[in-house]
Design a protein around this motif. Structure first.
Motif, PDB file in Angstrom:
ATOM      1  N   ASP A 129       0.868  -1.174   0.000  1.00 22.27           N
ATOM      2  CA  ASP A 129       0.000   0.000   0.000  1.00 22.27           C
ATOM      3  C   ASP A 129       0.906   1.225   0.000  1.00 22.27           C
ATOM      4  O   ASP A 129       1.646   1.441   0.950  1.00 22.27           O
ATOM      5  N   PHE A 130       0.876   1.977  -1.097  1.00 20.83           N
ATOM      6  CA  PHE A 130       1.691   3.187  -1.227  1.00 20.83           C
ATOM      7  C   PHE A 130       0.831   4.447  -1.180  1.00 20.83           C
ATOM      8  O   PHE A 130       1.215   5.475  -1.696  1.00 20.83           O
ATOM      9  N   GLY A 131      -0.352   4.357  -0.594  1.00 17.87           N
ATOM     10  CA  GLY A 131      -1.299   5.466  -0.639  1.00 17.87           C
ATOM     11  C   GLY A 131      -0.868   6.734   0.071  1.00 17.87           C
ATOM     12  O   GLY A 131      -1.362   7.810  -0.235  1.00 17.87           O
ATOM     13  N   THR A 132       0.042   6.632   1.011  1.00 16.51           N
ATOM     14  CA  THR A 132       0.555   7.812   1.723  1.00 16.51           C
ATOM     15  C   THR A 132       2.074   7.678   1.828  1.00 16.51           C
ATOM     16  O   THR A 132       2.626   6.593   1.642  1.00 16.51           O
ATOM     17  N   GLN A 133       2.734   8.755   2.149  1.00 14.86           N
ATOM     18  CA  GLN A 133       4.188   8.708   2.301  1.00 14.86           C
ATOM     19  C   GLN A 133       4.590   7.773   3.429  1.00 14.86           C
ATOM     20  O   GLN A 133       5.551   7.007   3.309  1.00 14.86           O
ATOM     21  N   LYS A 134       3.845   7.788   4.519  1.00 14.85           N
ATOM     22  CA  LYS A 134       4.141   6.917   5.653  1.00 14.85           C
ATOM     23  C   LYS A 134       4.046   5.439   5.251  1.00 14.85           C
ATOM     24  O   LYS A 134       4.900   4.623   5.604  1.00 14.85           O
ATOM     25  N   LYS A 135       3.005   5.109   4.495  1.00 10.60           N
ATOM     26  CA  LYS A 135       2.836   3.737   4.028  1.00 10.60           C
ATOM     27  C   LYS A 135       3.941   3.351   3.055  1.00 10.60           C
ATOM     28  O   LYS A 135       4.426   2.215   3.084  1.00 10.60           O
ATOM     29  N   PHE A 136       4.322   4.290   2.201  1.00  9.75           N
ATOM     30  CA  PHE A 136       5.396   4.007   1.250  1.00  9.75           C
ATOM     31  C   PHE A 136       6.715   3.784   1.986  1.00  9.75           C
ATOM     32  O   PHE A 136       7.473   2.872   1.651  1.00  9.75           O
ATOM     33  N   ASP A 137       6.998   4.577   2.987  1.00  8.91           N
ATOM     34  CA  ASP A 137       8.215   4.394   3.789  1.00  8.91           C
ATOM     35  C   ASP A 137       8.220   3.020   4.463  1.00  8.91           C
ATOM     36  O   ASP A 137       9.246   2.339   4.521  1.00  8.91           O
TER      37      ASP A 137
ATOM     38  N   GLY B 202      -2.948   1.857  -3.400  1.00 11.16           N
ATOM     39  CA  GLY B 202      -3.306   1.896  -1.988  1.00 11.16           C
ATOM     40  C   GLY B 202      -4.404   2.891  -1.698  1.00 11.16           C
ATOM     41  O   GLY B 202      -5.119   3.344  -2.594  1.00 11.16           O
ATOM     42  N   LYS B 203      -4.503   3.236  -0.433  1.00 16.85           N
ATOM     43  CA  LYS B 203      -5.522   4.176   0.045  1.00 16.85           C
ATOM     44  C   LYS B 203      -4.847   5.403   0.631  1.00 16.85           C
ATOM     45  O   LYS B 203      -3.841   5.299   1.329  1.00 16.85           O
ATOM     46  N   ASP B 204      -5.425   6.580   0.346  1.00 16.93           N
ATOM     47  CA  ASP B 204      -4.888   7.818   0.911  1.00 16.93           C
ATOM     48  C   ASP B 204      -5.375   8.001   2.349  1.00 16.93           C
ATOM     49  O   ASP B 204      -6.038   7.128   2.909  1.00 16.93           O
ATOM     50  N   GLU B 205      -5.058   9.148   2.933  1.00 19.66           N
ATOM     51  CA  GLU B 205      -5.413   9.425   4.331  1.00 19.66           C
ATOM     52  C   GLU B 205      -6.910   9.355   4.592  1.00 19.66           C
ATOM     53  O   GLU B 205      -7.355   9.042   5.689  1.00 19.66           O
ATOM     54  N   LYS B 206      -7.710   9.670   3.581  1.00 21.10           N
ATOM     55  CA  LYS B 206      -9.168   9.683   3.736  1.00 21.10           C
ATOM     56  C   LYS B 206      -9.816   8.362   3.307  1.00 21.10           C
ATOM     57  O   LYS B 206     -11.037   8.266   3.273  1.00 21.10           O
ATOM     58  N   GLY B 207      -9.007   7.381   2.929  1.00 15.12           N
ATOM     59  CA  GLY B 207      -9.547   6.093   2.509  1.00 15.12           C
ATOM     60  C   GLY B 207      -9.863   6.005   1.038  1.00 15.12           C
ATOM     61  O   GLY B 207     -10.401   4.995   0.586  1.00 15.12           O
TER      62      GLY B 207
END
Length: 124
Positions: free
Chosen positions: A20-28, A67-72
């Protein structure tokens, strides 16, 4: 389980990973996972590597869902970008000369740009 009857642990490694690469945190988080997985698999000397990627594609232009972003909400990426993220070092070395199966929706190949990008990303 069926393959276990024909192979030993030294000749068969099955690993299932969700990305899931939807946010920077998830990508990290993914980059850390890819590093560990690449190191683990790179230490094995398999004669054959088979990779299956199961992913949906965006119906209006063939980009792949990452993936999913911060808002889903769904986040889609161009094929080449997703493949670069998915196979970040050292996982990129492990997938070299492997057989890759992409199980995805039709729009990936329906749109020429996505199809061409897919071909280019797997040739590298």
């Amino acid at each position: 389980m069926t393959l276990d009857e024909y192979h030993t642990k030294a000749s068969l490694e099955y690993t299932e990973v969700t990305f899931d690469f939807g946010t920077q945190k998830k990508f990290d988080r993914w980059r850390a996972t890819a590093k560990k997985l690449g190191t683990k698999l790179g230490a094995s000397d398999f004669k054959c590597k088979i990779i299956f990627i199961t992913i949906h594609s965006e119906v209006t232009h063939g980009d792949l869902f990452s993936g999913k972003d911060e808002k889903g909400g769904d986040v889609a990426m161009r094929v080449g970008e997703l493949m670069s993220c998915l196979f970040s070092p050292p996982l990129d070395e492990v997938v070299y000369a492997s057989t890759l199966f992409m199980l995805t929706c039709g729009p990936l190949v329906s749109f020429q740009e996505s199809f061409t990008s897919t071909q280019q990303s797997i040739r590298l």
